[in-house]
Scaffold this motif. Structure first.
Motif, PDB file in Angstrom:
ATOM      1  N   MET A  26     -34.409  -2.535 131.324  1.00 42.81           N
ATOM      2  CA  MET A  26     -33.979  -1.697 130.223  1.00 42.81           C
ATOM      3  C   MET A  26     -33.933  -2.521 128.941  1.00 42.81           C
ATOM      4  N   MET A  27     -35.101  -2.975 128.504  1.00 49.90           N
ATOM      5  CA  MET A  27     -35.198  -3.750 127.278  1.00 49.90           C
ATOM      6  C   MET A  27     -35.899  -2.898 126.240  1.00 49.90           C
ATOM      7  N   THR A  28     -35.178  -2.517 125.205  1.00 57.64           N
ATOM      8  CA  THR A  28     -35.681  -1.538 124.251  1.00 57.64           C
ATOM      9  C   THR A  28     -36.231  -2.161 122.979  1.00 57.64           C
ATOM     10  N   MET A  29     -36.356  -3.467 122.940  1.00 59.14           N
ATOM     11  CA  MET A  29     -36.887  -4.145 121.765  1.00 59.14           C
ATOM     12  C   MET A  29     -38.389  -4.339 121.923  1.00 59.14           C
ATOM     13  N   ASP A  30     -39.109  -4.148 120.833  1.00 56.44           N
ATOM     14  CA  ASP A  30     -40.565  -4.218 120.853  1.00 56.44           C
ATOM     15  C   ASP A  30     -41.086  -5.489 120.191  1.00 56.44           C
ATOM     16  N   ASP A  31     -42.349  -5.815 120.534  1.00 55.27           N
ATOM     17  CA  ASP A  31     -43.114  -6.850 119.826  1.00 55.27           C
ATOM     18  C   ASP A  31     -42.385  -8.185 119.751  1.00 55.27           C
ATOM     19  N   LEU A  32     -41.863  -8.610 120.895  1.00 52.02           N
ATOM     20  CA  LEU A  32     -41.155  -9.883 120.943  1.00 52.02           C
ATOM     21  C   LEU A  32     -42.131 -11.049 121.058  1.00 52.02           C
ATOM     22  N   SER A  33     -41.757 -12.173 120.488  1.00 51.59           N
ATOM     23  CA  SER A  33     -42.536 -13.393 120.671  1.00 51.59           C
ATOM     24  C   SER A  33     -42.351 -13.867 122.104  1.00 51.59           C
ATOM     25  N   PRO A  34     -43.251 -14.704 122.613  1.00 51.82           N
ATOM     26  CA  PRO A  34     -43.072 -15.229 123.973  1.00 51.82           C
ATOM     27  C   PRO A  34     -41.711 -15.871 124.198  1.00 51.82           C
ATOM     28  N   GLU A  35     -41.222 -16.628 123.212  1.00 48.14           N
ATOM     29  CA  GLU A  35     -39.913 -17.270 123.366  1.00 48.14           C
ATOM     30  C   GLU A  35     -38.799 -16.230 123.466  1.00 48.14           C
ATOM     31  N   ASP A  36     -38.834 -15.225 122.578  1.00 50.52           N
ATOM     32  CA  ASP A  36     -37.817 -14.177 122.617  1.00 50.52           C
ATOM     33  C   ASP A  36     -37.923 -13.358 123.896  1.00 50.52           C
ATOM     34  N   TRP A  37     -39.158 -13.187 124.361  1.00 52.82           N
ATOM     35  CA  TRP A  37     -39.354 -12.440 125.606  1.00 52.82           C
ATOM     36  C   TRP A  37     -38.691 -13.153 126.778  1.00 52.82           C
ATOM     37  N   ARG A  38     -38.917 -14.455 126.862  1.00 59.42           N
ATOM     38  CA  ARG A  38     -38.309 -15.222 127.948  1.00 59.42           C
ATOM     39  C   ARG A  38     -36.785 -15.159 127.863  1.00 59.42           C
ATOM     40  N   ARG A  39     -36.251 -15.226 126.655  1.00 59.99           N
ATOM     41  CA  ARG A  39     -34.806 -15.151 126.480  1.00 59.99           C
ATOM     42  C   ARG A  39     -34.282 -13.781 126.938  1.00 59.99           C
ATOM     43  N   ALA A  40     -35.006 -12.746 126.584  1.00 56.57           N
ATOM     44  CA  ALA A  40     -34.586 -11.396 126.970  1.00 56.57           C
ATOM     45  C   ALA A  40     -34.663 -11.201 128.475  1.00 56.57           C
ATOM     46  N   MET A  41     -35.678 -11.777 129.112  1.00 56.96           N
ATOM     47  CA  MET A  41     -35.782 -11.652 130.560  1.00 56.96           C
ATOM     48  C   MET A  41     -34.659 -12.395 131.276  1.00 56.96           C
ATOM     49  N   ALA A  42     -34.128 -13.412 130.627  1.00 57.78           N
ATOM     50  CA  ALA A  42     -33.065 -14.211 131.243  1.00 57.78           C
ATOM     51  C   ALA A  42     -31.680 -13.644 130.992  1.00 57.78           C
ATOM     52  N   SER A  43     -31.541 -12.795 129.986  1.00 58.24           N
ATOM     53  CA  SER A  43     -30.210 -12.304 129.626  1.00 58.24           C
ATOM     54  C   SER A  43     -30.284 -10.892 129.083  1.00 58.24           C
ATOM     55  N   ARG A  44     -29.488  -9.992 129.657  1.00 56.08           N
ATOM     56  CA  ARG A  44     -29.454  -8.616 129.163  1.00 56.08           C
ATOM     57  C   ARG A  44     -28.925  -8.542 127.735  1.00 56.08           C
ATOM     58  N   ASP A  45     -28.137  -9.522 127.319  1.00 57.17           N
ATOM     59  CA  ASP A  45     -27.586  -9.504 125.964  1.00 57.17           C
ATOM     60  C   ASP A  45     -28.672  -9.592 124.905  1.00 57.17           C
ATOM     61  N   ASP A  46     -29.850 -10.046 125.285  1.00 55.79           N
ATOM     62  CA  ASP A  46     -30.949 -10.184 124.329  1.00 55.79           C
ATOM     63  C   ASP A  46     -31.988  -9.080 124.472  1.00 55.79           C
ATOM     64  N   ARG A  47     -31.653  -8.004 125.183  1.00 61.81           N
ATOM     65  CA  ARG A  47     -32.634  -6.947 125.437  1.00 61.81           C
ATOM     66  C   ARG A  47     -32.445  -5.722 124.560  1.00 61.81           C
ATOM     67  N   HIS A  48     -31.332  -5.642 123.835  1.00 64.17           N
ATOM     68  CA  HIS A  48     -31.011  -4.402 123.147  1.00 64.17           C
ATOM     69  C   HIS A  48     -30.748  -4.625 121.658  1.00 64.17           C
ATOM     70  N   TRP A  49     -30.969  -3.559 120.899  1.00 61.64           N
ATOM     71  CA  TRP A  49     -30.698  -3.577 119.466  1.00 61.64           C
ATOM     72  C   TRP A  49     -29.199  -3.495 119.183  1.00 61.64           C
ATOM     73  N   VAL A  50     -28.500  -2.527 119.810  1.00 61.43           N
ATOM     74  CA  VAL A  50     -27.090  -2.326 119.488  1.00 61.43           C
ATOM     75  C   VAL A  50     -26.188  -2.253 120.716  1.00 61.43           C
ATOM     76  N   TYR A  51     -26.719  -1.870 121.849  1.00 61.90           N
ATOM     77  CA  TYR A  51     -25.868  -1.653 123.013  1.00 61.90           C
ATOM     78  C   TYR A  51     -25.145  -2.934 123.420  1.00 61.90           C
ATOM     79  N   HIS A  52     -23.860  -2.810 123.625  1.00 61.03           N
ATOM     80  CA  HIS A  52     -23.001  -3.920 124.066  1.00 61.03           C
ATOM     81  C   HIS A  52     -22.948  -5.045 123.041  1.00 61.03           C
TER      82      HIS A  52
END
Length: 336
Positions: free
Chosen positions: A279-305
């Motif tokens: 449930m990652m709703t952010m688009d067009d992430l860089s590879p580094e940001d993508w890896r961070r988002a895959m490792a932590s749900r806190d980096d997957r959303h714009w506003v939730y939580h």
């Protein structure tokens, strides 16, 4: 509460592992003993998800309706045939806009989250495994089986469905009932459009009409399963932010083009969520940001939580409030 994509993923797991097979049903907890006795020995002939509810058909036209609610979960054990159209067997929630082995190569290898799941390489050919998996909003991940078959009952299992190779245990559902075909159709008729069930264009017209005639906040309407099926707290907050829509605006006052954009965003996000399980709703992430988002749900959303944290777009502190007893996250500037 599991959102629509997770219920569709569960239905697909049942389709691959149970449909076409005779099923032994029991209720270790005892609360569904009569229903389990009716189902036991019958063949599961079809399964479908509509919004947050799953319907499994058994021979002689009996339907099992399951609504997981806030606390429900399915646990699968045994030989799990993984659907190549979904990302992982453990039902981790969500969606992404990037997928596949090309992305993994670009990122320099597998990407594991905090639970040890590699959501990228799990997309691929079906495989048979002897595993235990949980499919719910609060996923616990994969665990090796100890070889005991059938697996021991753990906790309050409302319903156990068992084939010769696969076991599914249901815990804590809001609803677990047997229905006739007419009762099942009546239940579905009360639900709003689901992009994976209804024709998207027909669903869009239904959604537009339903929102346009309601003097209720759009933030409430998106959670109303009679208006649209499958949207929960995470998708609600994220989709309203993506549309830059104030959640308190009455539905009839939201511009039609915005309502249409919200529906089309849901069509896209639901499909990706079913495919990837993230449930990652952010688009067009860089590879580094993508890896961070895959490792932590806190980096997957714009506003939730993200209450109190700066908006990723304007820097304003994200606020959280109660809307119909659920937490609503939004940016008071971007969504003014």
């Amino acid at each position: 509460m599991p959102e629509g994509h997770s219920v569709h993923r569960i239905a697909r797991q049942f389709e691959r592992n149970f449909v076409g097979r005779p099923v032994t049903a029991s209720s270790p907890q005892g609360r569904f003993a009569e229903g389990a006795a009716v189902l036991s020995g019958r063949e599961m002939t079809a399964v479908r998800a509509v919004g947050k509810q799953m319907f499994a058909e058994f021979d002689e036209q009996l339907w099992l309706r399951v609504h997981l609610g806030l606390y429900g979960a399915w646990d699968f054990a045994g030989e799990i045939l993984v659907d190549p159209t979904i990302a992982s067997a453990n039902g981790r929630m969500g969606q992404t806009n990037q997928r596949g082995t090309d992305l993994e190569e670009a990122l320099g290898g597998a990407v594991f989250d905090a639970a040890g799941e590699n959501s990228l390489t799990s997309i691929g050919a079906p495989r048979k495994t002897r595993v235990h998996v949980r499919m719910s909003e609060q996923t616990t991940g994969l665990a090796d089986e100890d070889g005991e078959w059938p697996p021991p009952v753990v906790g309050q299992v409302r319903l156990r469905l068992l084939t010769d190779a696969t076991c599914a245990d249901l815990r804590g559902p809001t609803a677990c009932v047997i229905q006739t075909p007419d009762e099942m159709l009546q239940t579905v008729a009360k639900l709003g459009p689901d992009p994976l069930v209804d024709d998207p264009e027909v669903g869009e017209r239904r959604f537009l009409a339903a929102v346009a005639r309601r003097n209720v906040a759009i933030g409430q309407l998106l959670m109303d399963q009679a208006i649209v099926s499958g949207i929960g707290n995470v998708y609600r907050a994220e989709m309203l932010f993506r549309a830059r829509q104030n959640p308190h605006t009455p539905g009839r006052d939201v511009r039609p083009e915005v309502v249409r954009a919200i529906w089309r965003d849901w069509v896209r996000l639901l499909r990706i969520g079913v495919e990837t399980g993230q449930m990652m709703t952010m688009d067009d992430l860089s590879p580094e940001d993508w890896r961070r988002a895959m490792a932590s749900r806190d980096d997957r959303h714009w506003v939730y939580h993200r209450a109190g944290l700066p908006c990723r777009v304007c820097g304003t502190a994200i606020v959280v409030e109660e809307m119909q007893a659920r937490k609503l996250y939004w940016c008071p500037r971007c969504q003014a």
